[in-house]
Design a protein around this motif. Structure first.
Motif, PDB file in Angstrom:
ATOM      1  N   GLN A  65       0.742  -1.229  -0.022  1.00 27.71           N
ATOM      2  CA  GLN A  65       0.119   0.018   0.161  1.00 27.71           C
ATOM      3  C   GLN A  65       0.850   1.402  -0.024  1.00 27.71           C
ATOM      4  N   ALA A  66       1.808   1.233   0.932  1.00 28.16           N
ATOM      5  CA  ALA A  66       2.673   2.448   0.931  1.00 28.16           C
ATOM      6  C   ALA A  66       3.480   2.476  -0.521  1.00 28.16           C
ATOM      7  N   LEU A  67       4.020   1.356  -1.183  1.00 30.93           N
ATOM      8  CA  LEU A  67       4.573   1.743  -2.354  1.00 30.93           C
ATOM      9  C   LEU A  67       3.612   2.272  -3.471  1.00 30.93           C
ATOM     10  N   GLY A  68       2.442   1.700  -3.408  1.00 26.20           N
ATOM     11  CA  GLY A  68       1.548   2.390  -4.298  1.00 26.20           C
ATOM     12  C   GLY A  68       1.204   3.890  -4.164  1.00 26.20           C
ATOM     13  N   TYR A  69       1.614   4.488  -2.853  1.00 28.07           N
ATOM     14  CA  TYR A  69       1.184   5.706  -2.590  1.00 28.07           C
ATOM     15  C   TYR A  69       2.497   6.641  -2.594  1.00 28.07           C
ATOM     16  N   VAL A  70       3.544   6.425  -2.079  1.00 26.28           N
ATOM     17  CA  VAL A  70       4.766   6.987  -2.130  1.00 26.28           C
ATOM     18  C   VAL A  70       5.453   6.787  -3.542  1.00 26.28           C
ATOM     19  N   TYR A  71       6.200   8.018  -4.147  1.00 30.73           N
ATOM     20  CA  TYR A  71       6.969   7.797  -5.241  1.00 30.73           C
ATOM     21  C   TYR A  71       7.976   7.217  -5.354  1.00 30.73           C
ATOM     22  N   ASP A  72       8.557   7.156  -4.276  1.00 31.57           N
ATOM     23  CA  ASP A  72      10.468   6.737  -4.218  1.00 31.57           C
ATOM     24  C   ASP A  72      10.228   5.338  -3.701  1.00 31.57           C
ATOM     25  N   LYS A  73      10.533   4.280  -4.388  1.00 32.91           N
ATOM     26  CA  LYS A  73      10.508   2.845  -3.737  1.00 32.91           C
ATOM     27  C   LYS A  73      11.763   2.803  -2.636  1.00 32.91           C
ATOM     28  N   LYS A  74      12.846   3.161  -2.748  1.00 31.64           N
ATOM     29  CA  LYS A  74      14.043   3.013  -1.862  1.00 31.64           C
ATOM     30  C   LYS A  74      13.356   4.021  -0.529  1.00 31.64           C
ATOM     31  N   LEU A  75      12.715   5.003  -0.756  1.00 29.05           N
ATOM     32  CA  LEU A  75      12.483   5.897   0.569  1.00 29.05           C
ATOM     33  C   LEU A  75      11.448   5.069   1.390  1.00 29.05           C
ATOM     34  N   VAL A  76      10.596   4.190   0.611  1.00 23.90           N
ATOM     35  CA  VAL A  76       9.650   3.395   1.563  1.00 23.90           C
ATOM     36  C   VAL A  76      10.557   2.259   2.082  1.00 23.90           C
ATOM     37  N   HIS A  77      11.310   1.682   1.686  1.00 28.20           N
ATOM     38  CA  HIS A  77      12.160   0.610   2.200  1.00 28.20           C
ATOM     39  C   HIS A  77      12.731   1.269   3.462  1.00 28.20           C
ATOM     40  N   VAL A  78      13.482   2.431   3.345  1.00 31.78           N
ATOM     41  CA  VAL A  78      14.232   3.036   4.460  1.00 31.78           C
ATOM     42  C   VAL A  78      13.312   3.578   5.440  1.00 31.78           C
ATOM     43  N   LEU A  79      12.058   3.891   5.087  1.00 34.14           N
ATOM     44  CA  LEU A  79      10.800   4.116   6.000  1.00 34.14           C
ATOM     45  C   LEU A  79      10.525   2.959   7.079  1.00 34.14           C
ATOM     46  N   PHE A  80      10.334   1.764   6.206  1.00 31.04           N
ATOM     47  CA  PHE A  80       9.818   0.511   6.790  1.00 31.04           C
ATOM     48  C   PHE A  80      11.155  -0.186   7.770  1.00 31.04           C
ATOM     49  N   ALA A  81      12.277   0.265   7.649  1.00 22.11           N
ATOM     50  CA  ALA A  81      13.167  -0.168   8.407  1.00 22.11           C
ATOM     51  C   ALA A  81      13.455   0.829   9.551  1.00 22.11           C
ATOM     52  N   GLN A  82      13.263   1.974   9.451  1.00 19.11           N
ATOM     53  CA  GLN A  82      13.449   3.154  10.646  1.00 19.11           C
ATOM     54  C   GLN A  82      11.987   3.071  11.317  1.00 19.11           C
ATOM     55  N   ALA A  83      10.705   3.086  10.860  1.00 27.43           N
ATOM     56  CA  ALA A  83       9.568   3.484  11.563  1.00 27.43           C
ATOM     57  C   ALA A  83       9.343   2.651  12.873  1.00 27.43           C
ATOM     58  N   PRO A  84       9.661   1.418  12.948  1.00 28.74           N
ATOM     59  CA  PRO A  84       9.186   0.727  14.202  1.00 28.74           C
ATOM     60  C   PRO A  84      10.344   1.219  15.455  1.00 28.74           C
ATOM     61  N   GLU A  85      11.276   1.318  15.253  1.00 24.37           N
ATOM     62  CA  GLU A  85      12.110   1.820  16.199  1.00 24.37           C
ATOM     63  C   GLU A  85      12.030   3.445  16.469  1.00 24.37           C
ATOM     64  N   ARG A  86      11.767   4.225  15.655  1.00 23.57           N
ATOM     65  CA  ARG A  86      11.555   5.601  15.819  1.00 23.57           C
ATOM     66  C   ARG A  86      10.370   5.742  16.414  1.00 23.57           C
ATOM     67  N   TYR A  87       9.232   5.234  15.864  1.00 18.18           N
ATOM     68  CA  TYR A  87       7.574   5.409  16.287  1.00 18.18           C
ATOM     69  C   TYR A  87       7.178   4.306  16.940  1.00 18.18           C
ATOM     70  N   GLY A  88       7.870   3.446  17.617  1.00 20.50           N
ATOM     71  CA  GLY A  88       7.112   2.150  18.149  1.00 20.50           C
ATOM     72  C   GLY A  88       6.353   2.242  19.277  1.00 20.50           C
ATOM     73  N   ASN A  89       6.529   3.222  20.225  1.00 17.52           N
ATOM     74  CA  ASN A  89       6.051   3.454  21.440  1.00 17.52           C
ATOM     75  C   ASN A  89       5.057   4.799  21.182  1.00 17.52           C
ATOM     76  N   ARG A  90       4.827   5.363  20.124  1.00 16.04           N
ATOM     77  CA  ARG A  90       3.961   6.574  19.703  1.00 16.04           C
ATOM     78  C   ARG A  90       2.720   6.063  19.021  1.00 16.04           C
ATOM     79  N   ASN A  91       1.497   6.487  19.739  1.00 15.48           N
ATOM     80  CA  ASN A  91       0.503   5.975  19.072  1.00 15.48           C
ATOM     81  C   ASN A  91      -0.358   7.341  18.170  1.00 15.48           C
ATOM     82  N   GLY A  92       0.372   7.664  17.110  1.00 14.38           N
ATOM     83  CA  GLY A  92      -0.137   8.956  16.281  1.00 14.38           C
ATOM     84  C   GLY A  92       0.822  10.038  16.677  1.00 14.38           C
ATOM     85  N   GLY A  93       0.401  10.970  15.996  1.00 10.72           N
ATOM     86  CA  GLY A  93       1.066  12.344  16.359  1.00 10.72           C
ATOM     87  C   GLY A  93       2.453  12.262  15.695  1.00 10.72           C
ATOM     88  N   TYR A  94       2.846  11.640  14.462  1.00 11.04           N
ATOM     89  CA  TYR A  94       4.092  11.577  13.960  1.00 11.04           C
ATOM     90  C   TYR A  94       4.764  12.848  13.307  1.00 11.04           C
TER      91      TYR A  94
END
Length: 116
Positions: A65-94
């Motif tokens: 779903q993210a690859l279908g929305y965001v234009y840059d494929k490499k950016l999606v892979h970086v986001l999916f690698a960093q998001a769990p540790e960066r936003y793991g304990n946050r429920n919204g408000g990013y």
């Protein structure tokens, strides 16, 4: 009638508005902070938070779903690698919207939107 249809029109047709929000989402994820008008920032917040929530989930379906929305494929892979540790304990408000001075040419309200 548009009663109770609360979507920011941004003065654009639907296809152009969707393309604009996709482009702004890609650039915000890439740079972490962008300066745009306040109305666009408020409309962009919803889209970026949805993409980051997909990245926190990390499943294959959410990645597609993210690859279908965001234009840059490499950016999606970086986001999916960093998001769990960066936003793991946050429920919204990013994202954070900070109002700045009005634009010089047309006195439009400007804001800085950034990832928290």
């Amino acid at each position: 009638m548009r009663h109770k249809c609360r979507i920011a029109q941004l003065g654009l047709p639907a296809d152009q508005r969707k393309a604009l929000l996709r482009n702004l989402t890609t650039e915000l994820i890439r740079h972490g902070q962008i300066t745009i008008s306040q109305a666009r920032a408020k409309a962009l917040r919803k889209e970026v938070e949805r993409i980051i929530t997909l990245a926190k989930d990390g499943s294959l379906a959410s990645r597609r779903q993210a690859l279908g929305y965001v234009y840059d494929k490499k950016l999606v892979h970086v986001l999916f690698a960093q998001a769990p540790e960066r936003y793991g304990n946050r429920n919204g408000g990013y994202t954070r919207i900070i109002r700045t001075v009005n634009r010089r040419g047309d006195n439009a309200k400007m804001a800085v939107i950034e990832l928290v």
